[in-house]
Enzyme design. Structure first.
Site: not given
Ligand code: NI
Length: 171
Positions: A46, A51, A92-93, A134-135, A138
């Site tokens: 995701g 991000q 997470c990226l 989670h997204e 963000h």
């Molecule tokens: Ni993330």
């Protein structure tokens, strides 16, 4: 399409609240295509626009093993969340190589726009539910590590800053 650089925690741009997409158009679809490419390349399940330093309410998710079932959520809203919670080990990226347990509602229903600007609702459980929550965090400027203790968070910040330095000058 283009690969976009992913911001790394604790970059302050990750704490910005994203604005709603006013109109789903070719520009939106270009952002989505670039985000999808960036997510697949990472690889990740995701990615939120925040991000990649785009502060608009756009999310891409693909939880399929074959990585060919792209899901796009524009202006996602939480309609309902179960009282029942579940703990998942999240990553997470924007927080590379760090994973930790977070408690979240087990099931959610969300409402969003698709790539054509049409509204849809979706019930999610398991990994998809975790990923959506989670997204969506963000987009509110919240990274999952903010659910962890202050001590853990400062350790993670130090680790990420050290990692960024090493990447900038490997010798
Ligand atoms: Ni993330």
């Amino acid at each position: 399409m283009a690969l976009l650089p992913v911001l790394c925690y604790p970059d302050v741009r990750l704490f910005k609240v994203a604005k709603p997409v006013a109109q789903v158009d070719a520009r939106t679809r270009k952002i989505v295509a670039d985000m999808a490419e960036t997510m697949y390349e990472a690889p990740g399940v995701g990615l939120a626009a925040t991000q990649v330093d785009v502060h608009e309410r756009i999310i891409v998710i693909d939880i399929s093993e074959s990585q060919d079932e792209l899901m796009v959520f524009i202006n996602p809203e939480l309609v309902w969340a179960s009282d029942e919670k579940k703990s998942w080990r999240e990553g997470c990226l924007s927080v590379p190589e760090y994973y930790d347990e977070v408690d979240r509602p087990d099931r959610v229903r969300i409402k969003a726009l698709d790539l054509n600007g049409n509204s849809f609702e979706l019930d999610a459980d398991g990994l998809l539910s975790v990923c959506l929550q989670h997204e969506m965090d963000h987009l509110e400027g919240k990274v999952f590590v903010e659910y962890l203790s202050l001590l853990k968070r400062s350790r993670i910040s130090l680790k990420m800053k050290k990692r960024a330095k090493e990447l900038a000058s490997p010798f």
